[in-house]
Scaffold this motif. Structure first.
Motif, PDB file in Angstrom:
ATOM      1  N   GLY A  58     -17.973  -9.902   0.251  1.00  0.00           N
ATOM      2  CA  GLY A  58     -18.511  -8.616  -0.187  1.00  0.00           C
ATOM      3  C   GLY A  58     -18.124  -8.309  -1.617  1.00  0.00           C
ATOM      4  O   GLY A  58     -17.533  -9.130  -2.318  1.00  0.00           O
ATOM      5  N   SER A  59     -18.438  -7.121  -2.043  1.00  0.00           N
ATOM      6  CA  SER A  59     -18.150  -6.665  -3.406  1.00  0.00           C
ATOM      7  C   SER A  59     -16.640  -6.639  -3.657  1.00  0.00           C
ATOM      8  O   SER A  59     -15.902  -5.911  -2.992  1.00  0.00           O
ATOM      9  CB  SER A  59     -18.721  -5.254  -3.605  1.00  0.00           C
ATOM     10  OG  SER A  59     -18.188  -4.679  -4.767  1.00  0.00           O
ATOM     11  N   VAL A  60     -16.201  -7.429  -4.630  1.00  0.00           N
ATOM     12  CA  VAL A  60     -14.776  -7.496  -4.952  1.00  0.00           C
ATOM     13  C   VAL A  60     -14.264  -6.137  -5.419  1.00  0.00           C
ATOM     14  O   VAL A  60     -13.182  -5.702  -5.023  1.00  0.00           O
ATOM     15  CB  VAL A  60     -14.498  -8.567  -6.033  1.00  0.00           C
ATOM     16  CG1 VAL A  60     -13.047  -8.540  -6.468  1.00  0.00           C
ATOM     17  CG2 VAL A  60     -14.881  -9.936  -5.540  1.00  0.00           C
ATOM     18  N   VAL A  61     -15.050  -5.454  -6.240  1.00  0.00           N
ATOM     19  CA  VAL A  61     -14.615  -4.159  -6.771  1.00  0.00           C
ATOM     20  C   VAL A  61     -14.444  -3.147  -5.640  1.00  0.00           C
ATOM     21  O   VAL A  61     -13.431  -2.459  -5.551  1.00  0.00           O
ATOM     22  CB  VAL A  61     -15.603  -3.633  -7.844  1.00  0.00           C
ATOM     23  CG1 VAL A  61     -15.261  -2.222  -8.266  1.00  0.00           C
ATOM     24  CG2 VAL A  61     -15.624  -4.572  -9.044  1.00  0.00           C
ATOM     25  N   ARG A  62     -15.435  -3.054  -4.761  1.00  0.00           N
ATOM     26  CA  ARG A  62     -15.357  -2.129  -3.620  1.00  0.00           C
ATOM     27  C   ARG A  62     -14.154  -2.454  -2.740  1.00  0.00           C
ATOM     28  O   ARG A  62     -13.384  -1.586  -2.367  1.00  0.00           O
ATOM     29  CB  ARG A  62     -16.643  -2.204  -2.792  1.00  0.00           C
ATOM     30  CG  ARG A  62     -16.622  -1.325  -1.563  1.00  0.00           C
ATOM     31  CD  ARG A  62     -17.834  -1.624  -0.642  1.00  0.00           C
ATOM     32  NE  ARG A  62     -17.685  -0.980   0.621  1.00  0.00           N
ATOM     33  CZ  ARG A  62     -16.948  -1.444   1.640  1.00  0.00           C
ATOM     34  NH1 ARG A  62     -16.295  -2.575   1.525  1.00  0.00           N
ATOM     35  NH2 ARG A  62     -16.867  -0.780   2.773  1.00  0.00           N
ATOM     36  N   GLN A  63     -14.005  -3.743  -2.428  1.00  0.00           N
ATOM     37  CA  GLN A  63     -12.897  -4.156  -1.576  1.00  0.00           C
ATOM     38  C   GLN A  63     -11.547  -3.909  -2.233  1.00  0.00           C
ATOM     39  O   GLN A  63     -10.609  -3.481  -1.569  1.00  0.00           O
ATOM     40  CB  GLN A  63     -13.046  -5.629  -1.189  1.00  0.00           C
ATOM     41  CG  GLN A  63     -14.202  -5.872  -0.258  1.00  0.00           C
ATOM     42  CD  GLN A  63     -14.481  -7.334  -0.029  1.00  0.00           C
ATOM     43  OE1 GLN A  63     -13.984  -8.199  -0.748  1.00  0.00           O
ATOM     44  NE2 GLN A  63     -15.294  -7.619   0.975  1.00  0.00           N
ATOM     45  N   LEU A  64     -11.450  -4.168  -3.516  1.00  0.00           N
ATOM     46  CA  LEU A  64     -10.191  -3.939  -4.219  1.00  0.00           C
ATOM     47  C   LEU A  64      -9.822  -2.465  -4.204  1.00  0.00           C
ATOM     48  O   LEU A  64      -8.671  -2.109  -3.929  1.00  0.00           O
ATOM     49  CB  LEU A  64     -10.265  -4.463  -5.656  1.00  0.00           C
ATOM     50  CG  LEU A  64      -8.992  -4.291  -6.483  1.00  0.00           C
ATOM     51  CD1 LEU A  64      -7.819  -5.015  -5.836  1.00  0.00           C
ATOM     52  CD2 LEU A  64      -9.221  -4.806  -7.901  1.00  0.00           C
ATOM     53  N   LEU A  65     -10.788  -1.602  -4.467  1.00  0.00           N
ATOM     54  CA  LEU A  65     -10.508  -0.162  -4.449  1.00  0.00           C
ATOM     55  C   LEU A  65     -10.072   0.306  -3.053  1.00  0.00           C
ATOM     56  O   LEU A  65      -9.093   1.044  -2.916  1.00  0.00           O
ATOM     57  CB  LEU A  65     -11.722   0.626  -4.925  1.00  0.00           C
ATOM     58  CG  LEU A  65     -12.078   0.466  -6.402  1.00  0.00           C
ATOM     59  CD1 LEU A  65     -13.405   1.158  -6.719  1.00  0.00           C
ATOM     60  CD2 LEU A  65     -10.971   0.989  -7.292  1.00  0.00           C
ATOM     61  N   LEU A  66     -10.799  -0.131  -2.024  1.00  0.00           N
ATOM     62  CA  LEU A  66     -10.428   0.242  -0.653  1.00  0.00           C
ATOM     63  C   LEU A  66      -9.074  -0.351  -0.269  1.00  0.00           C
ATOM     64  O   LEU A  66      -8.258   0.302   0.371  1.00  0.00           O
ATOM     65  CB  LEU A  66     -11.506  -0.210   0.339  1.00  0.00           C
ATOM     66  CG  LEU A  66     -12.797   0.580   0.312  1.00  0.00           C
ATOM     67  CD1 LEU A  66     -13.866  -0.106   1.168  1.00  0.00           C
ATOM     68  CD2 LEU A  66     -12.566   2.014   0.782  1.00  0.00           C
ATOM     69  N   PHE A  67      -8.849  -1.601  -0.668  1.00  0.00           N
ATOM     70  CA  PHE A  67      -7.587  -2.269  -0.361  1.00  0.00           C
ATOM     71  C   PHE A  67      -6.409  -1.520  -0.982  1.00  0.00           C
ATOM     72  O   PHE A  67      -5.397  -1.274  -0.331  1.00  0.00           O
ATOM     73  CB  PHE A  67      -7.623  -3.713  -0.872  1.00  0.00           C
ATOM     74  CG  PHE A  67      -6.405  -4.512  -0.517  1.00  0.00           C
ATOM     75  CD1 PHE A  67      -6.335  -5.206   0.678  1.00  0.00           C
ATOM     76  CD2 PHE A  67      -5.322  -4.585  -1.388  1.00  0.00           C
ATOM     77  CE1 PHE A  67      -5.213  -5.950   1.002  1.00  0.00           C
ATOM     78  CE2 PHE A  67      -4.200  -5.322  -1.071  1.00  0.00           C
ATOM     79  CZ  PHE A  67      -4.141  -6.003   0.126  1.00  0.00           C
ATOM     80  N   VAL A  68      -6.551  -1.162  -2.255  1.00  0.00           N
ATOM     81  CA  VAL A  68      -5.480  -0.430  -2.945  1.00  0.00           C
ATOM     82  C   VAL A  68      -5.244   0.919  -2.279  1.00  0.00           C
ATOM     83  O   VAL A  68      -4.093   1.326  -2.079  1.00  0.00           O
ATOM     84  CB  VAL A  68      -5.787  -0.284  -4.453  1.00  0.00           C
ATOM     85  CG1 VAL A  68      -4.840   0.690  -5.124  1.00  0.00           C
ATOM     86  CG2 VAL A  68      -5.721  -1.648  -5.136  1.00  0.00           C
ATOM     87  N   LEU A  69      -6.310   1.599  -1.907  1.00  0.00           N
ATOM     88  CA  LEU A  69      -6.166   2.889  -1.233  1.00  0.00           C
ATOM     89  C   LEU A  69      -5.468   2.744   0.120  1.00  0.00           C
ATOM     90  O   LEU A  69      -4.469   3.415   0.388  1.00  0.00           O
ATOM     91  CB  LEU A  69      -7.541   3.548  -1.046  1.00  0.00           C
ATOM     92  CG  LEU A  69      -7.535   4.882  -0.309  1.00  0.00           C
ATOM     93  CD1 LEU A  69      -6.777   5.938  -1.111  1.00  0.00           C
ATOM     94  CD2 LEU A  69      -8.959   5.343  -0.046  1.00  0.00           C
ATOM     95  N   VAL A  70      -5.971   1.852   0.962  1.00  0.00           N
ATOM     96  CA  VAL A  70      -5.390   1.646   2.302  1.00  0.00           C
ATOM     97  C   VAL A  70      -3.956   1.156   2.196  1.00  0.00           C
ATOM     98  O   VAL A  70      -3.048   1.688   2.837  1.00  0.00           O
ATOM     99  CB  VAL A  70      -6.249   0.645   3.117  1.00  0.00           C
ATOM    100  CG1 VAL A  70      -5.514   0.156   4.354  1.00  0.00           C
ATOM    101  CG2 VAL A  70      -7.576   1.284   3.497  1.00  0.00           C
ATOM    102  N   THR A  71      -3.749   0.128   1.373  1.00  0.00           N
ATOM    103  CA  THR A  71      -2.412  -0.457   1.247  1.00  0.00           C
ATOM    104  C   THR A  71      -1.453   0.508   0.569  1.00  0.00           C
ATOM    105  O   THR A  71      -0.296   0.620   0.975  1.00  0.00           O
ATOM    106  CB  THR A  71      -2.483  -1.785   0.469  1.00  0.00           C
ATOM    107  OG1 THR A  71      -3.444  -2.629   1.096  1.00  0.00           O
ATOM    108  CG2 THR A  71      -1.138  -2.488   0.463  1.00  0.00           C
ATOM    109  N   GLY A  72      -1.933   1.201  -0.455  1.00  0.00           N
ATOM    110  CA  GLY A  72      -1.093   2.174  -1.156  1.00  0.00           C
ATOM    111  C   GLY A  72      -0.599   3.269  -0.236  1.00  0.00           C
ATOM    112  O   GLY A  72       0.589   3.616  -0.242  1.00  0.00           O
TER     113      GLY A  72
END
Length: 125
Positions: A58-72
């Motif tokens: 999937g979209s790396v940018v979308r996944q990175l933003l969601l990942f940072v939010l969830v993980t953060g």
């Protein structure tokens, strides 16, 4: 199989996080040591979970933003709350308790939100 891959990535992230945490806790306040160690583990975690665990395209940018939010939220809100809530566990025990709660938090949200399975209609035949 996805859960096994997540576990393998988790072992590596745990080694990175815990090693740095134990090294830094002698020099920094506990919460700051936790912030630094979890941040380093997070960068490794994104790359390995995206490419190996969830094999996402999937979209790396979308996944990175969601990942940072969830993980953060898991690392910088959930873990410190758990660490603060169990001071009788000692420094290491409190960290391990926080990591355990974070493990469940991360897998569920990565699976359903960050790297969701594509429908069978989208999978290559």
């Amino acid at each position: 199989m996805r859960l096994v891959r997540f576990g393998l990535v988790g072992v590596l992230n745990t080694v990175v996080d815990l090693s740095l945490y134990l090294l830094l806790v002698g020099f920094l306040p506990v919460v700051l040591a936790n912030f630094v160690s979890t941040s380093c583990g997070m960068a490794t975690s994104f790359c390995l979970n995206r490419g190996f665990t969830f094999r996402s395209s999937g979209s790396v940018v979308r996944q990175l933003l969601l990942f940072v939010l969830v993980t953060g939220v898991g690392l910088w809100v959930v873990q410190p709350l758990v660490i603060s809530a169990v001071p009788g566990f000692g420094v290491l025990g409190a960290k391990l308790a926080g990591m355990s709660v974070g493990l469940v938090w991360n897998f569920v949200l990565y699976h359903y939100v960050v790297f969701p399975l594509r429908s069978s209609a989208q999978l290559p035949g």
